[in-house]
Design an enzyme around this catalytic site. Structure first.
Site, short mmCIF file in Angstrom:
data_model
loop_
_atom_site.label_atom_id
_atom_site.label_comp_id
_atom_site.label_asym_id
_atom_site.label_seq_id
_atom_site.Cartn_x
_atom_site.Cartn_y
_atom_site.Cartn_z
CG LEU A 89 -1.50 1.32 1.70
CD1 LEU A 89 -2.56 1.79 0.72
CD2 LEU A 89 -2.07 1.18 3.10
CD GLN A 244 1.90 -3.36 -4.43
OE1 GLN A 244 0.77 -3.39 -3.95
NE2 GLN A 244 2.71 -2.33 -4.28
#
Length: 292
Positions: A89, A244
């Protein structure tokens, strides 16, 4: 050379950001705008909510992003960083730091990502586990040889790797890790397999949002989780962000490459000190500190 690094999910705590909010009007205005962008009072949850409310993925991720960008705004250490990176994140916060994303666009993408990940977790309950004390290559081999879906998810530091996948496969892999000499193979308190193929539905939703968002040319290098190397092309940055979600966070390798390129100090910008601890285990000679 100085590097800024931004933490990911798990670094949150109730009360986070209230000191920043009260410190300066421009930071207050920035944080207030988050409520408008998201359509709910996330600051109330951050400042005085319950641990359970803050732990919800769709709340946690935007909350950490908001805090990290506010801390970035407050950071004034008299020197300009040369590179940035973020853990999972945290990569979105890093992209605000190097001018690729605006705060508003970054927050919208983080919110979309969080909701999509939560939906994927709800649709297919799964697990993650921390493996301590085994070589990466052995963890990779055991995952490969275990029936079902289980993959390396987070290369956090030497001797600490998180695996992710179907619950039964993760549990079986943990037993094999212990047999192979792991110091610990510990199931984590999450109900989803982040950074695994089980995040494919979330990846598709995030890809649509990212492809509809303007990404600008970076003002400094970002070392992305997927490539572990400096990336400059905005379109390549987009592709790496999308990849990702189902691919591993190669934090160890990213930090090692940043050091090879001259990074001698790392400033963690965001809640907690998790990344500082990991970086010191990767290389004990570099300096680590918090932004605030």
């Amino acid at each position: 050379m100085k590097a800024l690094v931004f933490p990911g999910q798990g670094s949150q705590y109730v009360g986070m950001g209230i000191d920043l909010y009260e410190s300066r009007k421009d930071i207050k205005d920035l944080m207030d705008s988050a409520n408008h962008i998201l359509g709910f009072d996330i600051l109330a949850v951050m400042f005085s909510g319950t641990d359970e409310d803050l732990k919800k993925t769709e709340v946690t991720q935007p909350a950490i992003f908001i805090y990290s960008v506010a801390a970035l705004k407050a950071l004034n250490n008299g020197s300009t960083p040369s590179m940035v990176a973020g853990h999972s994140l945290g990569e979105f916060s890093a992209l605000v730091a190097n001018g690729v994303l605006s705060f508003e666009d970054g927050l919208k993408l983080v919110s979309t990502r969080a909701k999509a990940m939560q939906e994927a977790c709800n649709a297919n309950p799964s697990s993650m586990a921390a493996i301590l004390g085994l070589a990466d290559e052995l963890v990779e081999k055991i995952c490969e040889d275990t029936p079902g879906i289980v993959v390396p998810a987070n290369y956090n530091c030497p001797g600490q790797l998180v695996i992710s996948g179907e619950t039964a496969a993760v549990e079986l892999a943990c037993e094999k890790m212990k047999e192979a000499g792991a110091k610990r193979a510990l199931l984590l308190p999450v109900n989803g397999a982040f950074h695994s193929p089980l995040m494919q539905p979330a990846q598709e939703k995030l890809a649509e949002a990212i492809n509809n968002t303007k990404f600008y040319k970076p003002t400094m290098d970002i070392y992305q989780n997927i490539t572990t190397t400096a990336v400059e092309n905005p379109e390549e940055i987009k592709l790496n962000l999308i990849a990702q979600l189902t691919g591993p966070v190669k934090w160890t390798q990213s930090v090692q490459n940043m050091i090879k390129k001259g990074a001698t100090s790392f400033v963690e910008v965001g809640p907690g000190k998790t990344l500082q601890g990991l970086i010191k285990k990767i290389n004990s000679e570099v300096l680590v500190s918090s932004a605030i």
